[in-house]
Design a protein around this motif. Structure first.
Motif, PDB file in Angstrom:
ATOM      1  N   ILE A 180     -37.021  60.662   9.316  1.00  0.00           N
ATOM      2  CA  ILE A 180     -36.707  59.239   9.145  1.00  0.00           C
ATOM      3  C   ILE A 180     -36.216  58.950   7.729  1.00  0.00           C
ATOM      4  N   LEU A 181     -36.901  59.473   6.729  1.00  0.00           N
ATOM      5  CA  LEU A 181     -36.523  59.174   5.353  1.00  0.00           C
ATOM      6  C   LEU A 181     -35.178  59.783   4.976  1.00  0.00           C
ATOM      7  N   ALA A 182     -34.821  60.910   5.580  1.00  0.00           N
ATOM      8  CA  ALA A 182     -33.550  61.562   5.246  1.00  0.00           C
ATOM      9  C   ALA A 182     -32.365  60.944   5.966  1.00  0.00           C
ATOM     10  N   SER A 183     -32.599  60.314   7.108  1.00  0.00           N
ATOM     11  CA  SER A 183     -31.480  59.875   7.948  1.00  0.00           C
ATOM     12  C   SER A 183     -31.201  58.376   7.916  1.00  0.00           C
ATOM     13  N   ARG A 184     -32.062  57.596   7.292  1.00  0.00           N
ATOM     14  CA  ARG A 184     -31.851  56.144   7.258  1.00  0.00           C
ATOM     15  C   ARG A 184     -31.208  55.715   5.934  1.00  0.00           C
ATOM     16  N   SER A 185     -30.471  54.616   5.993  1.00  0.00           N
ATOM     17  CA  SER A 185     -29.783  54.084   4.808  1.00  0.00           C
ATOM     18  C   SER A 185     -30.772  53.393   3.873  1.00  0.00           C
TER      19      SER A 185
END
Length: 386
Positions: A180-185
């Motif tokens: 989640i932390l790597a893929s969200r803006s």
């Protein structure tokens, strides 16, 4: 690995030296005449010292490019002929009495957008005096229940929920946190933090700090802070300098300077990081994902790899997660549901394309082979395959 060899002096320098010697020789041969000897012309002093060591790096500002932005599409759209009152009645009928008509539930919820499902939920509450989510949770079971639970949440609410369950109880699911932390803006992460605080009365950063440790903790806190640089303009000179910095922090020394890896990979924009990885390959001949694999370990390695993959191609990253959920014996239904539900209104068109390109088979064929019944019907509908 050995550092790149120091460049040899250019041919131009050699020619200049030879020319100077030749001139001195001709001038000496003419000294028998009465004319005064001219002053000797010396070759440039220590020209080799000015030759740079290692790869050539462009000065900042010399080569700036604008990276094109790809348009993404989901596979779930708002229903055109939408009547929330009728949908609420259909769902009420499907859950009334003994048992539950899962097929009828899927036929409604899989073909409505997130916003429309919220309207249905509101109408259900007003008309029947019951919370639709609670009713569905009590009537459905198994994987259908878990998928519908995610579908009935708003997108940011679902992300906050995933982070909450990843840290709930003993231990932490570092893979979900990293995903989640790597893929969200930045914008999404800031809103997820706010939603997490509203729903669970806890600060996300504080929870991450208490549930993680070491270099992995440093990375996830930087990612969750949502301070990554943004924009699609890339300075190639700065990207090359970052590549050199990463080399010096890893392959170019004994041991690894993890802090430098964390700083660059959590701070730079994804278009910039793609240029950094390209520069690293050109300068040092190695794919940076393999560098992360050899220079780091444990949860930090896993999380940095997620950042690198998302920077390179977020949709390919999710295609690989979907393949991982279904390859071999058994199915990781939690992972399969999480990716399909969280991306179905965002970029599943491109995820399906990447899956086909990577594995030579359609995503739908994998889903059909690994799932069954109304669960399969639900997933295929969310992927616009049925």
């Amino acid at each position: 690995p050995k550092s790149p060899e120091k460049p040899t002096p250019s041919r131009q320098s050699s020619k200049f030296s030879l020319k100077s010697s030749s001139s001195s020789s001709s001038l000496s041969s003419s000294s028998s005449s009465k004319s005064p000897p001219p002053k000797a012309v010396s070759p440039p002093a220590a020209a080799a010292k000015d030759e740079p060591e290692g790869p050539q790096i462009l000065p900042p500002g010399e080569s700036i490019i604008d990276v094109p932005v790809e348009a993404y599409q989901g596979t779930v759209y708002p229903a055109v002929s939408f009547n929330p009152e009728e949908d609420a009645a259909t769902l009420r009928k499907a859950m009334k009495g003994l048992g539950c008509d899962d097929k009828a539930v899927v036929a409604v919820l899989a073909f409505r957008s997130t916003a429309q499902r919220q309207e249905i939920s509101k109408c259900f509450q007003e008309k029947y005096g019951k919370k639709l989510r609670k009713e569905l949770d009590s009537e459905l079971g198994g994987d259908v229940k878990n998928a519908v639970k995610g579908l009935m949440m708003e997108r940011l609410e679902y992300d906050a929920y995933l982070l909450y369950i990843a840290m709930k109880g003993l231990g932490t699911n570092e893979a979900i946190v990293s995903e989640i932390l790597a893929s969200r803006s930045n914008d999404a992460l800031q809103k997820i933090r706010q939603r997490f605080s509203e729903d669970y009365k806890k600060d996300l950063l504080q929870e991450l700090k208490s549930e993680t440790s070491g270099d992995f903790q440093k990375l996830v806190l930087r990612l969750a802070a949502a301070e990554r640089e943004e924009g699609n303009t890339v300075d190639i000179g700065i990207a090359q300098a970052d590549a050199q910095t990463l080399y010096n922090a890893g392959e170019g020394r004994q041991g690894t300077d993890e802090a430098t890896f964390i700083d660059i990979l959590s701070r730079r924009s994804y278009p910039h990081l793609r240029a950094v990885f390209d520069a690293y390959k050109q300068m040092y001949g190695k794919d940076f994902l393999k560098v992360v694999g050899s220079e780091t370990s444990g949860d930090l390695k896993m999380s940095l790899a997620a950042v690198v993959r998302c920077a390179q191609d977020t949709q390919a990253y999710f295609a690989k997660l979907l393949h991982k959920s279904m390859k071999g014996l058994g199915t990781n239904d939690d992972l399969l549901i999480r990716v399909v539900v969280s991306r179905c209104e965002t970029d599943t068109v491109q995820i399906k394309q990447r899956f086909q390109e990577l594995y030579g088979k359609s995503l739908a064929s994998f889903v059909e082979g690994d799932t069954s019944g109304n669960y399969k019907r639900l997933l295929l509908a969310l992927l616009a395959e049925k």
